[in-house]
Design a protein around this motif. Structure first.
Motif, PDB file in Angstrom:
ATOM      1  N   ASP A 144      -3.390   3.940  -5.988  1.00  0.00           N
ATOM      2  CA  ASP A 144      -2.447   5.080  -6.534  1.00  0.00           C
ATOM      3  C   ASP A 144      -2.035   5.974  -5.539  1.00  0.00           C
ATOM      4  O   ASP A 144      -1.387   7.183  -5.674  1.00  0.00           O
ATOM      5  N   ASP A 145      -1.938   5.324  -4.282  1.00  0.00           N
ATOM      6  CA  ASP A 145      -1.405   6.142  -3.127  1.00  0.00           C
ATOM      7  C   ASP A 145       0.271   6.228  -3.280  1.00  0.00           C
ATOM      8  O   ASP A 145       0.727   5.302  -3.001  1.00  0.00           O
ATOM      9  N   GLU A 146       0.530   7.478  -3.595  1.00  0.00           N
ATOM     10  CA  GLU A 146       1.890   7.629  -3.658  1.00  0.00           C
ATOM     11  C   GLU A 146       2.812   7.573  -2.350  1.00  0.00           C
ATOM     12  O   GLU A 146       4.110   7.596  -2.563  1.00  0.00           O
ATOM     13  N   ARG A 147       2.213   7.484  -1.091  1.00  0.00           N
ATOM     14  CA  ARG A 147       2.713   7.403  -0.041  1.00  0.00           C
ATOM     15  C   ARG A 147       3.458   6.034   0.286  1.00  0.00           C
ATOM     16  O   ARG A 147       4.059   5.909   1.154  1.00  0.00           O
ATOM     17  N   LEU A 148       2.641   5.074  -0.387  1.00  0.00           N
ATOM     18  CA  LEU A 148       3.209   3.654  -0.135  1.00  0.00           C
ATOM     19  C   LEU A 148       4.590   3.402  -0.893  1.00  0.00           C
ATOM     20  O   LEU A 148       4.826   3.844  -1.929  1.00  0.00           O
ATOM     21  N   SER A 149       5.212   2.824   0.091  1.00  0.00           N
ATOM     22  CA  SER A 149       6.481   2.373  -0.334  1.00  0.00           C
ATOM     23  C   SER A 149       6.472   1.113  -1.444  1.00  0.00           C
ATOM     24  O   SER A 149       5.233   0.698  -1.652  1.00  0.00           O
ATOM     25  N   GLU A 150       7.266   0.964  -2.130  1.00  0.00           N
ATOM     26  CA  GLU A 150       7.285  -0.072  -3.097  1.00  0.00           C
ATOM     27  C   GLU A 150       7.034  -1.417  -2.332  1.00  0.00           C
ATOM     28  O   GLU A 150       6.082  -2.208  -2.858  1.00  0.00           O
ATOM     29  N   ALA A 151       7.668  -1.398  -1.332  1.00  0.00           N
ATOM     30  CA  ALA A 151       7.527  -2.956  -0.487  1.00  0.00           C
ATOM     31  C   ALA A 151       6.156  -2.945   0.076  1.00  0.00           C
ATOM     32  O   ALA A 151       5.483  -4.160   0.027  1.00  0.00           O
ATOM     33  N   GLU A 152       5.532  -1.819   0.459  1.00  0.00           N
ATOM     34  CA  GLU A 152       3.974  -1.742   0.954  1.00  0.00           C
ATOM     35  C   GLU A 152       3.068  -2.006  -0.090  1.00  0.00           C
ATOM     36  O   GLU A 152       2.109  -2.754  -0.292  1.00  0.00           O
ATOM     37  N   GLN A 153       3.294  -1.459  -1.353  1.00  0.00           N
ATOM     38  CA  GLN A 153       2.624  -1.627  -2.668  1.00  0.00           C
ATOM     39  C   GLN A 153       2.725  -3.281  -3.089  1.00  0.00           C
ATOM     40  O   GLN A 153       1.512  -3.860  -3.198  1.00  0.00           O
ATOM     41  N   GLU A 154       3.918  -3.947  -2.943  1.00  0.00           N
ATOM     42  CA  GLU A 154       3.961  -5.143  -3.302  1.00  0.00           C
ATOM     43  C   GLU A 154       3.223  -6.274  -2.408  1.00  0.00           C
ATOM     44  O   GLU A 154       2.657  -7.259  -2.859  1.00  0.00           O
ATOM     45  N   ALA A 155       3.268  -5.795  -0.856  1.00  0.00           N
ATOM     46  CA  ALA A 155       2.584  -6.778  -0.064  1.00  0.00           C
ATOM     47  C   ALA A 155       1.122  -6.453  -0.054  1.00  0.00           C
ATOM     48  O   ALA A 155       0.345  -7.531  -0.077  1.00  0.00           O
ATOM     49  N   LEU A 156       0.485  -5.317  -0.632  1.00  0.00           N
ATOM     50  CA  LEU A 156      -0.853  -5.236  -0.683  1.00  0.00           C
ATOM     51  C   LEU A 156      -1.149  -5.838  -1.795  1.00  0.00           C
ATOM     52  O   LEU A 156      -2.413  -6.681  -1.894  1.00  0.00           O
TER      53      LEU A 156
END
Length: 205
Positions: free
Chosen positions: A114-126
């Motif tokens: 739920d870390d809102e600091r993550l970009s969409e690309a970072e979230q997808e990579a995770l």
């Protein structure tokens, strides 16, 4: 070696079917306490050669002496040829069942989803890393718990022969089976017989 326990399991399964005429035990309406046709020795050898695995002895004995799917915990036993896929519902990605299962203790990603600091690309990579098939290498899915959770048998790696849960869909990680309140690591026949014992207790209440 496992004949006596399998005979006991089959007797308990017949008793459970007799007692649960209304199919009130979870999943019973789907499998109705019926096992799929048992494998021949040739069936087992073909599967092992095709997927480059050696099935744990207890599970292999069950396939040969009892059945290759059907009645079992939760929504029942999946046939081995269905358990080689990474997705419970879509057969479009094979799991690396011949790979080495990497874990000996419960594992989960140390990620704040739920870390809102993550970009969409970072979230997808995770997410791509979290759900990568290498995390489930060496696992053969044997049952569907529901809600995207799978029950798996380790067919390669240091925890060979144990039952492990893949609950990544709910961000729960991958961990040894403890659904039956057991403290020991369960192998296939003990896992199956525990389900029968608990179901018989439940139907007797």
């Amino acid at each position: 070696m496992h004949n006596e326990q399998i005979e006991r399991i089959l007797a308990k399964l017949r008793l459970l079917k007799q007692k649960d005429e209304a199919y009130s035990i979870f999943g019973a309406e789907d499998h109705r306490y019926e096992l799929d046709e048992a494998w021949t020795l040739d069936d087992a050898m073909r599967f092992e050669q095709k997927w480059n695995v050696k099935l744990p002895e207890a599970y292999r004995a069950f396939l040969l002496l009892a059945g290759s799917g059907g009645a079992g915990p939760y929504y029942g036993l999946e046939r081995p040829e269905e358990g080689v896929y990474t997705d419970l519902d879509y057969k479009n990605e094979l799991n690396d069942v011949s790979g080495c299962f990497p874990y000996t203790e419960a594992w989960n990603a140390e990620t704040d989803w739920d870390d809102e600091r993550l970009s969409e690309a970072e979230q997808e990579a995770l997410e791509n890393d979290y759900f990568s098939p290498d995390k489930s290498a060496g696992l053969l899915r044997i049952s569907n718990f529901g809600c995207g959770v799978s029950i798996n048998l380790v067919v390669n790696g240091p925890c060979y022969g144990q039952i492990w849960i893949d609950d990544r869909v709910n961000q729960g990680g991958i961990y040894p089976d403890h659904y039956f309140e057991n403290t020991e690591r369960l192998t296939f026949l003990d896992w199956y017989e525990t389900w029968l014992d608990r179901s018989l207790d439940e139907i007797s209440l």
